[in-house]
Design an enzyme around this catalytic site. Sequence first.
Site, PDB file in Angstrom:
ATOM      1  N   ASN A  29       7.290  -3.687  -7.258  1.00 41.76           N
ATOM      2  CA  ASN A  29       5.424  -4.876  -6.906  1.00 41.76           C
ATOM      3  C   ASN A  29       5.976  -5.731  -8.531  1.00 41.76           C
ATOM      4  OD1 ASN A  29       2.213  -4.478  -6.459  1.00 41.76           O
ATOM      5  ND2 ASN A  29       3.285  -5.608  -5.898  1.00 41.76           N
ATOM      6  N   CYS A 102      -5.042  -4.956  -9.360  1.00 41.93           N
ATOM      7  CA  CYS A 102      -3.547  -4.827  -8.561  1.00 41.93           C
ATOM      8  C   CYS A 102      -3.266  -3.064  -9.508  1.00 41.93           C
ATOM      9  CB  CYS A 102      -2.379  -5.827  -8.395  1.00 41.93           C
ATOM     10  SG  CYS A 102      -0.992  -4.751  -8.229  1.00 41.93           S
ATOM     11  N   ASN A 104      -0.573  -1.575  -9.288  1.00 47.84           N
ATOM     12  CA  ASN A 104       1.325  -1.423 -10.016  1.00 47.84           C
ATOM     13  C   ASN A 104       0.561  -2.520 -11.044  1.00 47.84           C
ATOM     14  OD1 ASN A 104       2.082   0.265  -8.495  1.00 47.84           O
ATOM     15  ND2 ASN A 104       2.591  -1.269  -6.248  1.00 47.84           N
ATOM     16  N   ASN A 220      -5.839  -6.806   2.764  1.00 54.99           N
ATOM     17  CA  ASN A 220      -4.020  -6.374   2.605  1.00 54.99           C
ATOM     18  C   ASN A 220      -3.911  -4.865   3.529  1.00 54.99           C
ATOM     19  OD1 ASN A 220      -3.741  -7.447  -0.311  1.00 54.99           O
ATOM     20  ND2 ASN A 220      -5.449  -5.812  -0.063  1.00 54.99           N
ATOM     21  N   ARG A 245      -2.438  -9.721   1.096  1.00 56.90           N
ATOM     22  CA  ARG A 245      -3.317 -10.664   1.086  1.00 56.90           C
ATOM     23  C   ARG A 245      -2.570 -11.976   0.344  1.00 56.90           C
ATOM     24  NH1 ARG A 245      -9.390 -10.433  -0.777  1.00 56.90           N
ATOM     25  NH2 ARG A 245      -8.480  -9.003  -2.194  1.00 56.90           N
ATOM     26  N   CYS A 253       2.702  -1.081  -3.424  1.00 57.28           N
ATOM     27  CA  CYS A 253       0.961  -1.563  -3.361  1.00 57.28           C
ATOM     28  C   CYS A 253       0.403  -0.872  -4.304  1.00 57.28           C
ATOM     29  CB  CYS A 253       0.690  -2.755  -2.410  1.00 57.28           C
ATOM     30  SG  CYS A 253      -1.145  -2.759  -2.552  1.00 57.28           S
TER      31      CYS A 253
END
Length: 314
Positions: A29, A102, A104, A220, A245, A253
């Site tokens: 990612n 997020c 990651n 997502n 998204r 993710c």
Amino acid sequence: MNEALAETAERAISQLSGLRFSKGHGTGNDFVLIADPEGMHVISPEQVAELCDRHRGIGGDGLIRAVPSRLIDEGRRLLTEHPDAEWFMDYRNGDGSLSEMCGNGVRVFVHFLLAEGLAELPTGGSLTIGTRAGVKTIVRTADGYAVDMGPWEFIFPAEAAARAMDSLVSADGLEVPRPALSVSMGNPHTVVALAELSELEATRLFTAPHVDPKPAHGTNVEFVVPSEPLVHEGVGTVTMRVHERGVGETQSCGTGACAAAVATRHWAGQGAPDAWHVKVPGGVVGVKFFTVADGHEHVELSGPATIVASGTLS
């Protein structure tokens, strides 16, 4: 891309000429990272999209700007209760749209702060980071970083409690819509269970899956296959692909891995483990559940973070 669009793209990036950047990833990612300790760089959605373009820019699933919390409105609000959240993770998806968090990305963000000399964090130490999904506490481990992602919750709690499913998802490559469960990790996720790895491989995620009902701010979508056996030596394992998204399919993710573990653990019922391995195209991340002092159940995400390049925009 036609000539007019190409000129617009070049102009958007040229306006950032001389800006230093790094490129990093967590289990594939990947992100463009900008250090902005003076809060001087307001990067427009159009510029984010061009920087994240994999053909005409640097390329990435998103862009992360490291800015002191005191210099951004969302960060100042957090500082009133969390004065130790010195740095704010200003994150945008690859299309330029804002995103709450997020999993990651926050690991890569902390790794970037250390690489830039903007923070110090010994192994075993912790750092508090501000995000649009609230503050996150990150611990440096021997082989990466572990993040307290905070509490999880069902987006449609009544439906989840009644049926263990709350929506239907259609995707290219799947013959019929599949039932799913929507989970919030500070950002929205809809998790679909598939029976076989062959189904997971056949699912085409070039376009966004259709979710009905769709959470208010989009979602997502994670497609997961439980391992056989599901639990080995007290650890559950699932394999996952995700359509994010504002981005499309990504190699990993973090919040999606947490949501996948939440949903699978819920479906498995009483006796399901608190520790999980989530296999993604970019590697493996760990997910653990634990209860904090106020009685809420939190989720911890762990995994590696890597900086692969640094440079200056020309």
